[in-house]
Design a protein around this motif. Structure first.
Motif, short mmCIF file in Angstrom:
data_model
loop_
_atom_site.label_atom_id
_atom_site.label_comp_id
_atom_site.label_asym_id
_atom_site.label_seq_id
_atom_site.Cartn_x
_atom_site.Cartn_y
_atom_site.Cartn_z
N GLU A 165 12.78 -29.64 -79.59
CA GLU A 165 14.20 -29.37 -79.32
C GLU A 165 15.11 -30.02 -80.36
OE1 GLU A 165 15.23 -30.22 -75.22
OE2 GLU A 165 13.21 -29.63 -74.60
N HIS A 166 14.53 -30.96 -81.15
CA HIS A 166 15.38 -31.72 -82.07
C HIS A 166 15.10 -31.38 -83.53
CE1 HIS A 166 16.55 -33.91 -78.58
NE2 HIS A 166 15.29 -34.23 -78.32
N ASN A 192 7.53 -18.64 -73.07
CA ASN A 192 6.70 -18.99 -71.92
C ASN A 192 7.08 -20.37 -71.37
OD1 ASN A 192 5.26 -16.64 -72.12
ND2 ASN A 192 3.57 -17.54 -73.27
N GLY A 193 7.38 -21.29 -72.29
CA GLY A 193 7.71 -22.64 -71.86
C GLY A 193 9.14 -22.75 -71.36
N TYR A 194 10.07 -22.42 -72.21
CA TYR A 194 11.47 -22.76 -71.94
C TYR A 194 12.19 -21.73 -71.06
CZ TYR A 194 10.66 -26.44 -75.26
OH TYR A 194 10.14 -27.55 -75.88
N VAL A 195 11.67 -20.48 -71.03
CA VAL A 195 12.35 -19.46 -70.21
C VAL A 195 11.53 -19.12 -68.97
CG1 VAL A 195 13.32 -17.13 -70.18
CG2 VAL A 195 13.49 -18.51 -72.26
N GLY A 206 15.58 -23.38 -70.31
CA GLY A 206 16.79 -22.56 -70.47
C GLY A 206 16.74 -21.74 -71.73
N LEU A 207 17.46 -20.63 -71.72
CA LEU A 207 17.45 -19.71 -72.86
C LEU A 207 18.00 -20.37 -74.13
CD1 LEU A 207 16.82 -16.83 -73.79
CD2 LEU A 207 19.13 -16.18 -73.09
#
Ligand code: FCB
Length: 440
Positions: free
Chosen positions: A129-130, A167-170, A180-181
């Motif tokens: 994410e970073h 698959n992971g985040y959505v 989240g998207l």
């Protein structure tokens, strides 16, 4: 009865594909292991196929004896860099041994640097994410490629970054930090930046390298002509299929939430890696806001696999190759994955024959397909679906580690050895599709 053989060009790569977490066993230091212990998967990876314990040798023997001249496997970041500040030279030596093992068997190696699994320390800092993931990934890639470059020139930076992010985040079937998207799109953008940095680093270390990534490309049809079905089909299609290719073509990643400039991604691919399994039909569904209001399904009457995970739609592979060729002109294409889960091997022989026939059609239109990697060599740990899905040419008894040969292993061996698909093979292994493949 017609007798013919669909031959492939000399030097065509025939192999299978695997991934570290799915085959190695005891990968206790990555986020999937934790996800399994927390009860989010159907069973646990445990020893997997025990490749870390050395059983890669017997499986590479099976592949080589089966006429395969290539193999795609992935290295496990959590083993190579167990903490942010340490490298495990023994782990690198393990992969050097595997690569020597392929060379001794006359097989071309393709190494994937990231196939869904992250070191736990990286996961705990929500790494992807970073922005600083880009330099972290590059550091890992430099170390690994330096160590393995003697034995490998064909590199796949990331496996299915689109699948990893969505698959992971959505959807939530894979481990992910903050869902989240918006986060998924940030993760994909970071994966593109990391891929671009890795692409340049590998070429710096090894000028002759061929570097790409593998995209899960999914053709999609709209459920009906209704504008809502067409709209959600387009939204889903673009969200899954277009972000990476658009950025690699133009330096701008097209996403559901707008364009993101990633100029350094432009042109960072020496081949296009295509993972193809099936085609979806998409229908508007008010109850699915997270998936941009779309449900995916296979139409009634489809030739469905054992757990209904895949519909056997071989023309979709031809269409995907055509799409790839138009999207990335003058770029060699490798089919980096294609296969079906089928413990009883009822569908797999025809799935293999029909898909390879479509690859042959593409090659005969001069589409630049250079190789085919079947997923997979031996049954292995299928992520959140655990051991419920069996994708191997060889079956695996997880308790005893015994391998059980399926008829598909013999069919695939005949194809690899012949460098082609013959009418006799189809007659022997999947006569039910003979008329389709060899019409009178
Ligand atoms: C692909 C993955 C691979 C395997 C197959 C069945 O999406 O890349 O690891 O799980 O599906």
């Amino acid at each position: 009865m017609p007798q013919a053989t669909y031959h492939f060009p000399r030097g065509f790569l025939w192999g299978t594909a695997t991934a570290s977490h799915q085959v190695e066993g005891n990968n206790t230091n990555n986020q999937w292991w934790k996800f399994e212990q927390d009860g989010h998967t159907d069973g646990k990876s445990g020893l997997a196929c025990d490749w870390w314990g050395g059983r890669w040798k017997e499986d590479f023997d099976r592949a080589a004896e089966g006429g395969q001249n290539a193999h795609r496997f992935s290295v496990e970041w959590s083993r190579i860099q167990p903490t942010p500040d340490t490298w495990d030279e023994n782990a690198l030596e393990h992969y050097r041994n595997m690569l020597r093992g392929l060379r001794e068997r006359g097989m071309t190696a393709m190494v994937t640097l990231h196939h869904f699994s992250d070191p736990l320390w990286l996961y705990e800092m929500c790494g992807w994410e970073h922005d600083d993931i880009v330099s972290m990934f590059e550091k890992f890639v430099r170390k690994t490629v330096e160590a393995l470059k003697e034995y490998c020139t064909l590199w796949c930076t990331l496996n299915e970054p689109n699948g990893y992010a969505l698959n992971g985040y959505v959807i939530g079937t894979f481990p992910a930090c903050n869902k989240g998207l918006r986060t998924a799109i940030r993760v994909e953008a970071n994966m593109l930046r990391a891929h671009a940095a890795a692409y340049r680093a590998i070429h710096e270390i090894q000028p002759e390298a061929r570097v790409g990534y593998a995209l899960h490309y999914r053709p999609m049809a709209a459920h009906s002509k209704s504008p809502l079905d067409i709209l959600v089909r387009n939204l889903q299609y673009n969200a899954l299929n277009i972000s990476f290719p658009s950025a690699i073509n133009t330096g701008v990643m097209k996403s559901t939430l707008g364009n993101i400039r990633i100029p350094e991604a432009k042109g960072t691919q020496d081949y296009f890696g295509l993972n193809y399994y099936s085609v979806d039909t998409v229908k508007f569904d008010i109850t699915k806001p997270r998936e941009v209001f779309g449900t995916r399904y296979f139409p009634e009457g489809s030739d469905l696999s054992a757990t209904k995970y895949i519909a056997n739609i071989p023309e979709g592979l031809f269409d995907s190759i055509k799409w790839a060729m138009r999207t990335h002109p003058d770029t060699p294409i490798l089919i980096t994955e294609n296969g079906v889960e089928d413990a009883e091997d009822k569908m797999r022989p025809r799935y293999i024959a029909q898909h390879i026939h479509q690859v042959w059609r593409a090659v005969n239109f001069n589409f630049p397909v250079k190789g085919y990697f079947h997923w997979s060599l031996v049954d292995n740990f299928e992520w959140e679906r655990g051991w419920t899905q069996r994708f191997g040419l060889w079956g695996l008894d997880v308790e005893t580690q015994k391998r059980i040969k399926r008829p598909s292993a013999d069919l695939y061996a005949e194809i690899c050895k012949e460098n082609g698909l013959s009418s006799e093979m189809v007659q022997k292994y999947c006569p039910e599709v003979f008329d389709k493949l060899f019409p009178v």
